[in-house]
Design an enzyme around this catalytic site. Sequence first.
Site, short mmCIF file in Angstrom:
data_model
loop_
_atom_site.label_atom_id
_atom_site.label_comp_id
_atom_site.label_asym_id
_atom_site.label_seq_id
_atom_site.Cartn_x
_atom_site.Cartn_y
_atom_site.Cartn_z
N GLY A 319 1.28 -30.20 -13.27
CA GLY A 319 1.01 -31.32 -14.50
C GLY A 319 2.33 -32.06 -14.87
N GLU A 320 2.34 -32.63 -15.93
CA GLU A 320 3.44 -33.31 -16.82
C GLU A 320 3.85 -34.57 -16.21
OE1 GLU A 320 6.94 -30.72 -16.68
OE2 GLU A 320 5.58 -28.87 -16.91
N GLY A 321 2.92 -35.08 -15.42
CA GLY A 321 3.04 -36.55 -14.73
C GLY A 321 3.44 -36.29 -13.30
#
Length: 377
Positions: A319-321
């Site tokens: 996640g987190e971009g």
Amino acid sequence: MNLDDFSDLIERPDGGVRRDAEERRERLIVPPGALGRLDELGEWLSAAQGSVKVRAIEQPRVVLFAGDHGVASLGVSGRPAGTAYELVRSVLDGASPVAVLARSANVPVRVVDAGLDCEPELLPAEVVRHRVRRGSGRIDIENALTTEETEAAVRLGMAIADEEADSGTDLVVLGDLSVGGTTPASTLIAALCGTDASVVTGRGGAGIDDLAWMRKCAAVRDALRRARPVLGDQLELLAAVGGADLAAMTGFLLQSAVRRMPVVLDGVVGAACALVAQRAAFRAPDWWLAGQVSGEPAQAKALDRMALNPLLDHGVTVGEGTGAMLALPLVQAAAALAAELPELPELPEQPEQPEQPEQPELTIPDGAGADSPDEES
């Protein structure tokens, strides 16, 4: 505020330009189809930029919305409740995967605190100055936000989109930094797709065991009961089972489409916000790309509903971009190829052949060449 108003503000990328770009693609020295998905990306960028010859992606930006979710206190996340600020700190220190990738690609990262549950002094002022509230409510038993907070969060996302567009950002890599965020995201997608909790509930970026997964399923099920009565109003839906960061991302996606600024989505949280935004403005998904497959079942359902085909499937679940950031070089490559590949040389015109004079028609007199009847045998 009525999110349905965005339907009149958002136009699709220029279809005429895309058709012209497709025709130009057929004239390039590399045969059509030989570059696979890159051809499609190049034509999409042409339409988004309104230019047949694609411009290079020169000012991309990573934008991450951060928030904590009260439902994390039920043990539905692999991280302790109220610790999303640690994810933010890791990004700011350059120690997270998305920060490393962005640094290596020389792409700036912007973190926006929409609803972290921490003291503001723990983070830089430019991160926390937009905070709507401290943490979001437990969506299984209460609203995540008030109506006023939801509107404020949506307007926050819109303002960030305007700031990025005004500064010259030509592509956004969008992600989230949250603890418990996949639970409201799964709830939103289940509500909008009409599915049950068990169909959409995954194990999140940090990973959870079977017991935590069952708790998460129960939380999504309970939240769904609260979501269904407000399905007709996107703002009320975000207030009931969303969160400050999700509402802000929804506003960001809608305003980015208004400003004709392309966005690469990351995981299930971004997909949930995109699905809410699509309900408000059906043309908006034409401005987005799905960066990657996150492995979350809810993400797959949302992307299928929006007809968005992920660019990558590398098994990245952090996640987190991060997954969207991995897709950025692919988009940049498509832009460079579409812009710089030369066209086939035009064939020289063949000189016109002079017309041949018409030959007179040969006529044979009657009886010519026949044996004379008076001639003796």
